[in-house]
Design a protein around this motif. Structure first.
Motif, PDB file in Angstrom:
ATOM      1  N   THR A   1       0.813  -1.213   0.000  1.00  0.00           N
ATOM      2  CA  THR A   1       0.000   0.000   0.000  1.00  0.00           C
ATOM      3  C   THR A   1       0.846   1.263   0.000  1.00  0.00           C
ATOM      4  N   HIS A   2       2.118   1.133   0.323  1.00  0.00           N
ATOM      5  CA  HIS A   2       3.046   2.266   0.305  1.00  0.00           C
ATOM      6  C   HIS A   2       4.277   1.880  -0.512  1.00  0.00           C
ATOM      7  N   GLY A   3       4.791   2.838  -1.269  1.00  0.00           N
ATOM      8  CA  GLY A   3       6.022   2.608  -2.010  1.00  0.00           C
ATOM      9  C   GLY A   3       7.212   2.668  -1.084  1.00  0.00           C
ATOM     10  N   THR A   4       8.223   1.851  -1.359  1.00  0.00           N
ATOM     11  CA  THR A   4       9.419   1.816  -0.512  1.00  0.00           C
ATOM     12  C   THR A   4      10.698   1.747  -1.326  1.00  0.00           C
TER      13      THR A   4
ATOM     14  N   ASP B   1      15.490   8.397  -1.565  1.00  0.00           N
ATOM     15  CA  ASP B   1      15.563   9.854  -1.631  1.00  0.00           C
ATOM     16  C   ASP B   1      14.193  10.522  -1.544  1.00  0.00           C
ATOM     17  N   VAL B   2      13.126   9.724  -1.513  1.00  0.00           N
ATOM     18  CA  VAL B   2      11.759  10.241  -1.422  1.00  0.00           C
ATOM     19  C   VAL B   2      11.101   9.603  -0.194  1.00  0.00           C
ATOM     20  N   PRO B   3      10.483  10.400   0.683  1.00  0.00           N
ATOM     21  CA  PRO B   3       9.808   9.814   1.848  1.00  0.00           C
ATOM     22  C   PRO B   3       8.753   8.780   1.412  1.00  0.00           C
ATOM     23  N   MET B   4       8.636   7.715   2.172  1.00  0.00           N
ATOM     24  CA  MET B   4       7.695   6.641   1.826  1.00  0.00           C
ATOM     25  C   MET B   4       6.271   7.152   1.674  1.00  0.00           C
ATOM     26  N   ARG B   5       5.873   8.129   2.477  1.00  0.00           N
ATOM     27  CA  ARG B   5       4.505   8.638   2.391  1.00  0.00           C
ATOM     28  C   ARG B   5       4.218   9.293   1.047  1.00  0.00           C
ATOM     29  N   LEU B   6       5.270   9.704   0.317  1.00  0.00           N
ATOM     30  CA  LEU B   6       5.095  10.344  -0.982  1.00  0.00           C
ATOM     31  C   LEU B   6       5.247   9.375  -2.152  1.00  0.00           C
ATOM     32  N   GLN B   7       5.637   8.143  -1.876  1.00  0.00           N
ATOM     33  CA  GLN B   7       5.819   7.162  -2.944  1.00  0.00           C
ATOM     34  C   GLN B   7       4.506   6.415  -3.197  1.00  0.00           C
ATOM     35  N   PRO B   8       4.162   6.251  -4.466  1.00  0.00           N
ATOM     36  CA  PRO B   8       2.915   5.542  -4.758  1.00  0.00           C
ATOM     37  C   PRO B   8       3.010   4.060  -4.403  1.00  0.00           C
ATOM     38  N   GLY B   9       1.942   3.546  -3.841  1.00  0.00           N
ATOM     39  CA  GLY B   9       1.854   2.121  -3.556  1.00  0.00           C
ATOM     40  C   GLY B   9       1.057   1.425  -4.648  1.00  0.00           C
ATOM     41  N   THR B  10       0.900   0.145  -4.484  1.00  0.00           N
ATOM     42  CA  THR B  10       0.102  -0.652  -5.411  1.00  0.00           C
ATOM     43  C   THR B  10      -1.022  -1.291  -4.617  1.00  0.00           C
ATOM     44  N   LEU B  11      -2.237  -0.789  -4.818  1.00  0.00           N
ATOM     45  CA  LEU B  11      -3.386  -1.348  -4.104  1.00  0.00           C
ATOM     46  C   LEU B  11      -3.927  -2.539  -4.886  1.00  0.00           C
ATOM     47  N   ARG B  12      -4.335  -3.561  -4.155  1.00  0.00           N
ATOM     48  CA  ARG B  12      -4.990  -4.700  -4.786  1.00  0.00           C
ATOM     49  C   ARG B  12      -6.087  -5.208  -3.864  1.00  0.00           C
ATOM     50  N   THR B  13      -7.022  -5.923  -4.441  1.00  0.00           N
ATOM     51  CA  THR B  13      -8.114  -6.484  -3.656  1.00  0.00           C
ATOM     52  C   THR B  13      -7.656  -7.762  -2.975  1.00  0.00           C
TER      53      THR B  13
END
Length: 188
Positions: A117-120, A124-136
């Protein structure tokens, strides 16, 4: 009698639905749902159960009228689905989940929208600003998910997940799993 209570609950939540609809146009439907479900989560007793399901029937992809959603439960994704006679216990947090018919979630179960749900990737970019991949995350028909479990992968029908387990890999149908990370303990 239940039909009358469902109709009354729907009438009670219509103003809240209108507020959600307006907020969804401004903030997006999922952020609006978080806010609305937090408010509905605080309504106790039978009245709260009926109002939560009445509202969720209006905003989720699917919510069967026979479902039960207890006090303190919060939803974060409008793409969630709740099957017939599903039970979601108190203080659960549900993301983009497909909860099968007759399935029971005990108190404090978390079903986020998958494990990413969060990009990691980037440092160099805070995790809260990285796009995650949502899935069902799909939880099959007639499952029992124990208290304080975290389910990030699909669970096959008629399976049991022990209390406190963390499901990181898909579980097949008709197994009992437990542990961190969850592993199959036995067949049912």
């Amino acid at each position: 009698m239940k039909g009358c209570l469902r109709a009354l609950a729907t009438a009670w939540v219509l103003p809240r639905y209108v507020v959600w609809w307006v907020m969804a146009r401004v903030l997006g439907p999922d952020r609006a749902l978080m806010s609305a479900s937090q408010g509905l989560a605080r309504i106790p007793g039978l009245r709260g159960r009926y109002q939560r399901v009445a509202f969720l029937r209006l905003v989720l992809d699917r919510c069967d009228p026979s479902a039960c959603v207890e006090f303190g439960t919060v939803f974060s994704q409008c793409g969630a689905r709740i099957g017939a006679h599903a039970y979601i216990g108190p203080y659960c947090q549900i993301g983009r989940a497909d909860i099968g018919a007759e399935t029971m979630l005990a108190a404090g179960v978390h079903v986020p929208s998958g494990p990413e749900t969060h990009g990691t990737e980037r440092l160099d970019v805070p995790m809260r600003l990285q796009p995650g991949t949502l899935r069902t995350v799909r939880i099959g028909r007639d499952c029992w998910i124990g208290s304080a479990s975290v389910v990030m992968a699909d669970v096959g029908e008629q399976s049991i997940v022990a209390a406190g387990a963390v499901v990181t890999q898909e579980l097949p149908p008709r197994v009992v799993a437990g542990g961190v990370p969850a592993r199959i303990l036995k067949d049912r």
